[in-house]
Scaffold this motif. Structure first.
Motif, PDB file in Angstrom:
ATOM      1  N   SER A 121       0.847  -1.180   0.000  1.00  0.00           N
ATOM      2  CA  SER A 121       0.000   0.000   0.000  1.00  0.00           C
ATOM      3  C   SER A 121       0.889   1.239   0.000  1.00  0.00           C
ATOM      4  N   VAL A 122       0.380   2.327  -0.533  1.00  0.00           N
ATOM      5  CA  VAL A 122       1.105   3.585  -0.408  1.00  0.00           C
ATOM      6  C   VAL A 122       0.936   4.113   1.011  1.00  0.00           C
ATOM      7  N   GLY A 123       1.908   4.908   1.466  1.00  0.00           N
ATOM      8  CA  GLY A 123       1.801   5.611   2.737  1.00  0.00           C
ATOM      9  C   GLY A 123       1.956   7.099   2.483  1.00  0.00           C
ATOM     10  N   ASN A 124       1.857   7.896   3.510  1.00  0.00           N
ATOM     11  CA  ASN A 124       1.966   9.337   3.299  1.00  0.00           C
ATOM     12  C   ASN A 124       3.331   9.744   2.762  1.00  0.00           C
ATOM     13  N   HIS A 125       4.408   9.080   3.227  1.00  0.00           N
ATOM     14  CA  HIS A 125       5.741   9.492   2.782  1.00  0.00           C
ATOM     15  C   HIS A 125       6.049   9.076   1.352  1.00  0.00           C
ATOM     16  N   GLU A 126       5.264   8.193   0.786  1.00  0.00           N
ATOM     17  CA  GLU A 126       5.435   7.908  -0.636  1.00  0.00           C
ATOM     18  C   GLU A 126       5.177   9.154  -1.488  1.00  0.00           C
ATOM     19  N   PHE A 156      17.652   2.831 -13.380  1.00  0.00           N
ATOM     20  CA  PHE A 156      16.628   2.447 -12.400  1.00  0.00           C
ATOM     21  C   PHE A 156      15.435   1.847 -13.146  1.00  0.00           C
ATOM     22  N   ALA A 157      15.152   0.577 -12.839  1.00  0.00           N
ATOM     23  CA  ALA A 157      14.101  -0.155 -13.559  1.00  0.00           C
ATOM     24  C   ALA A 157      12.738  -0.064 -12.897  1.00  0.00           C
ATOM     25  N   GLY A 158      12.673   0.455 -11.664  1.00  0.00           N
ATOM     26  CA  GLY A 158      11.387   0.575 -10.989  1.00  0.00           C
ATOM     27  C   GLY A 158      11.025  -0.652 -10.172  1.00  0.00           C
ATOM     28  N   ALA A 159       9.856  -0.578  -9.552  1.00  0.00           N
ATOM     29  CA  ALA A 159       9.407  -1.628  -8.637  1.00  0.00           C
ATOM     30  C   ALA A 159       8.856  -2.831  -9.392  1.00  0.00           C
ATOM     31  N   ARG A 160       9.301  -4.010  -8.999  1.00  0.00           N
ATOM     32  CA  ARG A 160       8.683  -5.231  -9.514  1.00  0.00           C
ATOM     33  C   ARG A 160       7.459  -5.611  -8.697  1.00  0.00           C
ATOM     34  N   PHE A 161       7.314  -5.001  -7.522  1.00  0.00           N
ATOM     35  CA  PHE A 161       6.093  -5.196  -6.746  1.00  0.00           C
ATOM     36  C   PHE A 161       5.056  -4.168  -7.192  1.00  0.00           C
ATOM     37  N   GLN A 162       3.795  -4.381  -6.804  1.00  0.00           N
ATOM     38  CA  GLN A 162       2.714  -3.489  -7.210  1.00  0.00           C
ATOM     39  C   GLN A 162       2.258  -2.622  -6.047  1.00  0.00           C
ATOM     40  N   TYR A 163       2.299  -1.307  -6.251  1.00  0.00           N
ATOM     41  CA  TYR A 163       1.688  -0.395  -5.287  1.00  0.00           C
ATOM     42  C   TYR A 163       0.164  -0.458  -5.434  1.00  0.00           C
ATOM     43  N   LEU A 164      -0.541  -0.365  -4.293  1.00  0.00           N
ATOM     44  CA  LEU A 164      -2.002  -0.301  -4.261  1.00  0.00           C
ATOM     45  C   LEU A 164      -2.418   1.001  -3.583  1.00  0.00           C
ATOM     46  N   ALA A 165      -3.483   1.623  -4.107  1.00  0.00           N
ATOM     47  CA  ALA A 165      -3.905   2.927  -3.565  1.00  0.00           C
ATOM     48  C   ALA A 165      -5.413   3.093  -3.747  1.00  0.00           C
ATOM     49  N   PHE A 192      -6.552  -8.511  -1.826  1.00  0.00           N
ATOM     50  CA  PHE A 192      -5.816  -7.497  -1.057  1.00  0.00           C
ATOM     51  C   PHE A 192      -6.318  -6.111  -1.444  1.00  0.00           C
ATOM     52  N   ILE A 193      -6.532  -5.275  -0.436  1.00  0.00           N
ATOM     53  CA  ILE A 193      -6.867  -3.865  -0.619  1.00  0.00           C
ATOM     54  C   ILE A 193      -5.723  -3.045  -0.039  1.00  0.00           C
ATOM     55  N   GLY A 194      -5.292  -2.015  -0.746  1.00  0.00           N
ATOM     56  CA  GLY A 194      -4.210  -1.153  -0.243  1.00  0.00           C
ATOM     57  C   GLY A 194      -4.674   0.273  -0.069  1.00  0.00           C
ATOM     58  N   GLU A 195      -4.373   0.867   1.106  1.00  0.00           N
ATOM     59  CA  GLU A 195      -4.806   2.239   1.396  1.00  0.00           C
ATOM     60  C   GLU A 195      -3.757   2.978   2.212  1.00  0.00           C
ATOM     61  N   THR A 196      -3.789   4.290   2.105  1.00  0.00           N
ATOM     62  CA  THR A 196      -3.071   5.154   3.033  1.00  0.00           C
ATOM     63  C   THR A 196      -4.084   5.818   3.950  1.00  0.00           C
ATOM     64  N   LEU A 197      -3.608   6.504   4.985  1.00  0.00           N
ATOM     65  CA  LEU A 197      -4.545   7.172   5.875  1.00  0.00           C
ATOM     66  C   LEU A 197      -5.220   8.325   5.147  1.00  0.00           C
ATOM     67  N   HIS A 241      -2.049   2.023   5.669  1.00  0.00           N
ATOM     68  CA  HIS A 241      -1.034   2.845   6.337  1.00  0.00           C
ATOM     69  C   HIS A 241      -1.720   3.743   7.368  1.00  0.00           C
ATOM     70  N   GLN A 242      -2.212   3.116   8.376  1.00  0.00           N
ATOM     71  CA  GLN A 242      -2.764   3.748   9.578  1.00  0.00           C
ATOM     72  C   GLN A 242      -2.677   2.713  10.673  1.00  0.00           C
TER      73      GLN A 242
END
Length: 560
Positions: A121-126, A156-165, A192-197, A241-242
């Motif tokens: 999941s993304v967080g605020n500092h992302e 820099f090739a970037g993330a092989r994992f997936q961000y969720l938002a 899976f669900i991904g969230e930030t605060l 991210h809370q």
């Protein structure tokens, strides 16, 4: 012949009476979820030891973390597990030490790829460097989005994992990253669900979240449940991210004395969301809770990779129904070994950053610590003084006073044995790359912004987590017993009371100047002057070998 028939019948009856062993039920299908949160670019093991409360009540004190050790620990944990996935609950990057931040956190993303991260999941500092730079973290490439040069050391090739938002929306209503993901483990499917605060927009520089909207965590997640069920999800896991806080800070198991913003979210979640992997508070806990009409598993793995959470979900092999869940936080200490590929990556970037990190910028007679009272600390005082010194000249803004938000003060500042302070240390203290802004506020506006420091929590009035610490020439007092808008009871500049109609030049960082941390009155200032990087101001101040401040600029007038 008759004897043969009788013997045959007897044998048949004997065989028929023999007990046939009952078929044993198939063992449950177990899925392992390995989770981290709030890594914050700590590719090297943090130097400060941590105290972790073990499941048996004893306390483990050890140095822990580091990307290479974390990779090795996760690899060990996966051994013998047919079904395993590694996930994160935000703030993998941002507010990072020099070895990662100097290179725009590219080595952190690369290390996450190597240690097998799948979803985050993304967080605020992302969002510290804006959504375009965050998209570069996902997709890769060397497009310049900030004042720093990307791909300085290698492509820099970037993330092989997936961000969720799921709760990060663009102006057209689309999500910045996918809201959900489904992963298959044999016959079992997990959504899976991904969230930030939701409050990300108020704790990140407005320029970093321009054009984005952050929606309610529970309502957003609940709306996705039917979609995941329709896609065949047998269980739903929320990466959010809370989080909450526990008195012991780091617990292997349990949520003893848990408080915090995650609890009302749990109360509102759909009962189908039975596993919640949380973050943001830098605390570690793992327990079952009855909240919102469901028994939920709640976890958090602290910060900086000093622990990871080993979650196990068990499913009935016939119905695929979730029949069991439990979790434990596992310390990442030196005995877990070091992954050679990740270690090589870390060593490469640490070596490249070393000349900058070890450059001496000044001296202190003793430590300036982050702990304090009323939100004030010696190290926050030091930064505020540095900001005023850098901006009080007429050609630099003609500042009268300065404020630093405590949320922008990340570490203690402890000199080496010879009293020296290095660039690496001050970078860790102020890692955001903020600029200084000088603006004119009236005395009435000064009071109004200081009134924004208070909040109501659990029926009590208190200072917010991020307070405004002033330079040495400004003092204020507050009274929590008074009504909102009338809690600041004294303000003085150079010993003289503030005139409500007077005009004062105030220095803050650009995060605060744009209304960050909900200090919206600061955005109303006029006659703006950009006065350079906050880190340059601190470096110049330390070069004068200043004394370590003694806090006392903020006074609680409630205690008479």
């Amino acid at each position: 012949m008759i004897r043969k028939l009788v013997a045959t019948a007897a044998a048949f009856l004997a065989a028929a009476c023999t007990t046939v062993p009952a078929r044993q039920p198939a063992a449950p299908i177990e899925v392992q979820i390995l989770a981290i949160n709030d890594f914050h670019g700590n590719i090297e093991a943090p130097p400060q030891p941590v105290a972790i409360t073990r499941a048996d009540g004893t306390v483990l004190k050890a140095q822990a973390g580091g990307a290479a050790q974390l990779a090795s620990a996760l690899d060990r944990a996966r051994q013998g597990q047919a079904n395993s996935i590694t996930v994160a609950a935000g703030d993998l990057i941002g507010a990072s030490p020099l070895a990662s931040a100097y290179f725009l956190d590219e080595p952190t993303i690369d290390s996450m790829n190597l240690l097998g991260l799948s979803l985050a999941s993304v967080g605020n500092h992302e969002f510290d460097k804006g959504s375009d730079e965050l998209l570069r973290m996902q997709k890769g490439g060397c497009e310049k989005q900030t004042t720093r040069v990307p791909c300085r050391l290698e492509p820099f090739a970037g993330a092989r994992f997936q961000y969720l938002a799921a709760n990060v929306l663009r102006s057209d209503g689309s999500t910045l990253f996918p809201a959900t993901a489904i992963r298959q483990f044999g016959p079992v499917r997990i959504g899976f669900i991904g969230e930030t605060l939701q409050g990300t927009g108020s704790i990140v520089s407005p320029s970093g979240v321009a054009g984005l909207h952050f929606t309610d965590e529970a309502a957003t997640a609940n709306a996705l449940v039917p979609q995941l069920k329709a896609a065949g999800a047998d269980a739903i896991v929320l990466l959010i991210h809370q989080g909450g806080k526990v008195p012991d800070s780091f617990e292997e198991q349990g949520c003893n004395g848990l408080t915090g913003d995650i609890l009302p979210i749990l109360d509102k979640l759909d009962p189908a969301i039975t596993t919640v992997i949380s973050g943001h508070t830098h605390q570690a806990y793992a327990c079952m809770l009855e909240r919102g009409g469901a028994e939920r598993l709640l976890t958090s793995a602290g910060r900086y990779g000093v622990l990871y959470t080993d979650v196990r979900l068990s499913f009935d092999p016939a119905t695929h129904r979730l029949v069991g869940k439990h979790a434990v936080n596992v310390p990442v200490t030196g005995n877990v070994g070091s992954d050679p590929k990740v270690a090589s990556l870390v060593d490469r970037y640490v070596a490249a950053a070393r000349p900058a990190a070890e450059r001496v910028v000044g001296r202190l007679a003793g430590p300036a610590l982050k702990d304090g009272v009323n939100g004030e600390s010696a190290v926050a005082d030091l930064i505020a003084d540095a900001q005023l010194a850098a901006t009080n000249a007429k050609d630099r803004g003609a500042a009268d006073l300065s404020f630093i938000n405590t949320g922008g003060v990340r570490t203690d500042l402890v000199p080496r044995a010879d009293g020296s302070i290095t660039y690496g240390q001050i970078f860790a203290l102020e890692p955001f790359g903020n600029t200084l802004v000088v603006r004119t506020l009236t005395g009435a506006q000064l009071k109004a912004v200081l009134e924004q420091q208070f909040e109501e929590r659990d029926g009590k009035t208190q200072l917010r987590a991020s307070t405004l610490v002033p330079s040495a020439n400004f003092h204020f007092a507050f009274d929590l017993s008074r009504p909102a808008g009338d809690r600041i009871v004294a303000m003085t500049l150079d010993g003289k009371p503030i005139d409500p109609s007077g005009r004062y030049r105030v220095t803050v960082n650009n995060f605060l100047a744009s209304g960050g941390d909900d200090y919206t009155v600061l955005a109303e200032g006029t006659e703006t002057v950009d006065a350079g990087l906050d880190l340059d101001a601190l470096e110049a101040w330390l070069a004068t070998n200043p004394p370590v401040p003694t806090p006392g600029r903020i006074r609680d007038g409630t205690r008479r």
